[in-house]
Scaffold this active site. Structure first.
Site, mmCIF file in Angstrom:
data_model
loop_
_atom_site.group_PDB
_atom_site.id
_atom_site.type_symbol
_atom_site.label_atom_id
_atom_site.label_comp_id
_atom_site.label_asym_id
_atom_site.label_seq_id
_atom_site.Cartn_x
_atom_site.Cartn_y
_atom_site.Cartn_z
ATOM 1 N N GLY A 195 -32.975 71.463 -4.098
ATOM 2 C CA GLY A 195 -33.377 72.244 -5.274
ATOM 3 C C GLY A 195 -32.232 72.665 -6.177
ATOM 4 N N GLY A 196 -31.115 71.919 -6.170
ATOM 5 C CA GLY A 196 -30.003 72.246 -7.075
ATOM 6 C C GLY A 196 -29.550 73.675 -6.853
ATOM 7 C CG ASN A 205 -27.176 64.628 -8.539
ATOM 8 O OD1 ASN A 205 -27.483 65.779 -8.251
ATOM 9 N ND2 ASN A 205 -26.733 64.290 -9.731
ATOM 10 N NE ARG A 260 -20.689 67.410 -3.584
ATOM 11 C CZ ARG A 260 -21.820 67.469 -4.279
ATOM 12 N NH1 ARG A 260 -22.948 67.000 -3.780
ATOM 13 N NH2 ARG A 260 -21.839 68.015 -5.468
ATOM 14 C CB THR A 299 -31.075 67.477 -2.208
ATOM 15 O OG1 THR A 299 -30.313 67.283 -3.371
ATOM 16 C CG2 THR A 299 -30.229 68.009 -1.091
ATOM 17 C CB SER A 316 -22.303 70.652 -3.376
ATOM 18 O OG SER A 316 -23.601 70.611 -2.834
ATOM 19 C CB SER A 317 -26.076 74.375 -5.074
ATOM 20 O OG SER A 317 -25.504 74.859 -6.236
HETATM 21 O O1 DON Z 1 -24.890 68.922 -4.408
HETATM 22 C C1 DON Z 1 -25.670 69.520 -5.121
HETATM 23 O O2 DON Z 1 -25.687 70.728 -5.249
HETATM 24 C C2 DON Z 1 -26.710 68.721 -5.857
HETATM 25 N N1 DON Z 1 -26.252 67.394 -6.157
HETATM 26 C C3 DON Z 1 -27.951 68.740 -5.051
HETATM 27 C C4 DON Z 1 -29.123 68.290 -5.821
HETATM 28 C C5 DON Z 1 -30.363 68.901 -5.310
HETATM 29 O O3 DON Z 1 -30.423 69.700 -4.443
HETATM 30 C C6 DON Z 1 -31.595 68.548 -5.956
HETATM 31 N N2 DON Z 1 -32.727 68.853 -5.163
HETATM 32 N N3 DON Z 1 -33.782 68.975 -5.510
#
Ligand code: DON
Length: 583
Positions: free
Chosen positions: A484-485, A412, A117, A392, A463-464
């Site tokens: 997907g955040g 991101n 990360r 992502t 992070s997720s």
């Molecule tokens: O690390 C994280 O959780 C976010 N920066 C990830 C972003 C993400 O998965 C967006 N995807 N669609």
């Protein structure tokens, strides 16, 4: 296509403070195709293979991985080759300018976690996204050079190769270099993603020169060559990790950062480290979940939800049923509240994982769940917490020996900051937005973050991302994960439930319409087809509010059938350029 749609958060009392900012762009949901209809779902079949399998969001990267495996490389060799290939053929998300996580299961039984990360620059401060009056400056943590975290991907991939791979860096990078140099023909799914930011590409001549075709958006059938990126990749193949962190590549990024008001220095790059740690693990109905520990919140939250729902008869209730939806949503509501309160970079904060995953904690939460009513999120204790940005990619690899690798990595937003340092050819991340810009003030994705996730020099933002491996009796069963955040967590979780509880094959499990509750906003997101009118009415009567979102996530997963030992590979049908392939 992604830019326009926004969904609003509810006006629950606890969410009032953030109501003005309470929206998440649907670009956070990261799809290029629609959700499967139930008819299509019934017929969905995975790709099967006897020995090895690679699944990624871009077919050429999948083919790179399969080739490496066929040439005798192991899953780690293939995963590193795919990581570099996706940086070329999936430039929104695959990257050498961001960071991520890798979960490895070795055939001998060992499970390993690699944290690559991004870290905050050494000059970063907790108030760097605020003005003199203490107000958060819109866009500073997403669109300015202050948004960039020190990238970890190159060190991460190279460290994985060195420790567990069998091939040289030159061998695994060669396919990516060729794809960048010779170019590749764009498919509709590739063009759809490029289109989301073609307007931004036009703002920067060095970006437009690569990602626009003589000033115009690329069309399907066009060839995209990236000679600048090819040169950067060649420098890495020749000079290794140091070429990136101590050599000309770091110098180019630092120079661009200095010219644009950023904080990055050569010392940030020289001091960057990856971390080898142990995955977070838990059991669920005889399966062992091996997933991502902090600074990911993913594995802990997936495991907490599974511990809460364990005693409930999900298989009997069935996929999409009133009861399964109710108990899943309630478990998610509590687990996300805990996530947002308690988790952060383990180097800086103490994460109470043992407590969060304890039977006592799960029982205490179950005691608060009413059988016939939704719990308002305002009644669930927690402090408002972080959400993540947008783009992502996840990929999964299994080799013929039974080694497995699960990787999620990101810059991101789609195409990260949307800017490239000089002629390096790769997009810089805007990962710093995953930090708290100011305690109590929502970030650009509408959630208010807690001080546990404040910016500090050298700290990694929470992070997720949830790359996960599932074992049965110590043997590989599934490799899964998604972009997907915050929805990454439920997407990954549901891929497991769909197989373990609802008896789906791998393709059905990743295609099935999804459901997501994240404590705040106090609503349940569903994809079309998840609810029948009858279940929706019954759940609304219990107090649920639903928001239908066209589609989200892209779970690129592999399952090993315990009976036939056949591998089932499933490219998420929402990701039309992706591919599952094996041999
Ligand atoms: O690390 C994280 O959780 C976010 N920066 C990830 C972003 C993400 O998965 C967006 N995807 N669609």
């Amino acid at each position: 296509m992604l830019a326009a749609l926004m969904f609003s958060m509810s006006a629950s009392p606890a969410a009032d403070a953030q109501a003005d900012h309470s929206s998440i762009p649907t670009q956070a949901l990261d799809v290029t195709g629609p959700t499967a209809t139930l008819q299509a779902l019934a017929n969905a079949k995975p790709v099967t293979a006897r020995h090895a399998m690679v699944v990624t969001a871009q077919h050429l990267a999948t083919q790179v991985g399969v080739e490496i495996l066929k040439r005798g490389g192991n899953a780690i060799d293939a995963a590193v080759a795919v990581g570099y290939a996706l940086a070329v053929v999936h430039p929104c998300c695959g990257n050498i300018g961001g960071g991520g996580f890798m979960v490895i299961h070795l055939a001998g039984g060992k499970n390993i976690f690699l944290d690559f990360r991004e870290k905050a620059p050494l000059k970063a401060t907790p108030t760097m996204y605020q003005d003199a009056q203490g107000n958060v400056v819109p866009g500073r943590s997403t669109k300015s050079f202050l948004a960039i975290g020190v990238p970890g991907t190159v060190m991460g991939l190279n460290a994985a190769l060195k420790k567990y791979g069998t091939m040289t860096l030159q061998q695994v990078m060669a396919p990516a270099i060729a794809l960048a140099k010779d170019g590749y023909v764009l498919e509709p799914g590739d063009v759809k993603i490029l289109d989301t930011r073609s307007k931004n590409f036009a703002e920067h001549p060095n970006v437009a020169a690569i990602f626009l075709n003589h000033g115009q958006p690329y069309q399907a059938g066009d060839r995209l060559a990236q000679p600048q990126l090819a040169r950067t990749l060649e420098l890495i193949a020749k000079g290794g990790t140091d070429a990136y962190y101590k050599g000309p590549i770091a110098r180019a990024v630092v120079a661009a950062s200095e010219q644009n008001g950023g904080l990055l220095t050569m010392k940030d790059f020289a001091d960057y480290t990856v971390a080898w740690t142990r995955p977070v693990t838990c059991d669920y109905r005889g399966y062992e979940i091996v997933s991502s520990p902090p600074p990911s919140s993913g594995g802990t939250t997936v495991c907490e939800i599974l511990q809460i729902i364990k005693p409930y008869p999900f298989a009997k209730w069935g996929y999409g049923s009133v009861m399964a939806t109710h108990y899943l949503a309630e478990a998610e509501r509590h687990a996300f509240a805990d996530r947002n309160t308690d988790l952060g970079d383990p180097v800086f904060v103490k994460n109470p994982i043992r407590n969060l995953l304890s039977p006592r904690h799960a029982a205490a939460i179950r005691a608060q769940i009413k059988p016939d009513a939704a719990t308002p999120s305002s009644e669930v204790k927690g402090s408002l917490g972080p959400d993540e940005g947008t783009h992502t990619t996840h990929y999964s690899v299994v080799d013929a020996k039974g080694n497995a690798v699960s990787v999620t990595y990101t810059i991101n937003y789609l195409f990260g900051l949307g800017q490239i340092a000089g002629d390096t050819g790769f997009f810089l991340n805007n990962e710093m937005d995953d930090f708290t810009s100011k305690s109590g003030v929502p970030n650009s994705f509408g959630l208010v973050q807690g001080s546990i996730n404040d910016v500090q020099p050298g700290k990694r933002p929470l992070s997720s991302m949830t790359p996960t491996i599932v074992l049965r009796k110590g043997k590989l069963f599934m490799v899964t994960g998604s972009p997907g955040g915050s929805t990454i967590i439920s997407t990954t979780l549901e891929s497991i439930l769909n197989v373990v509880d609802f008896g789906m094959n791998m393709q059905q499990a990743v295609d099935a319409p999804r459901v997501h509750q994240q404590w705040l906003p106090d609503l349940v997101m569903v994809e079309p087809g998840y609810l029948t009118p009858t279940t929706q009415a019954a759940l609304e009567k219990m107090g649920y509010t639903f928001k239908v979102i066209p589609a989200w996530g892209a779970d690129e997963a592999i399952l090993r059938d315990p009976k036939t030992h056949l591998l089932e590979g499933a490219n998420d049908d929402r990701r039309t350029a992706g591919l599952a392939a094996g041999y």
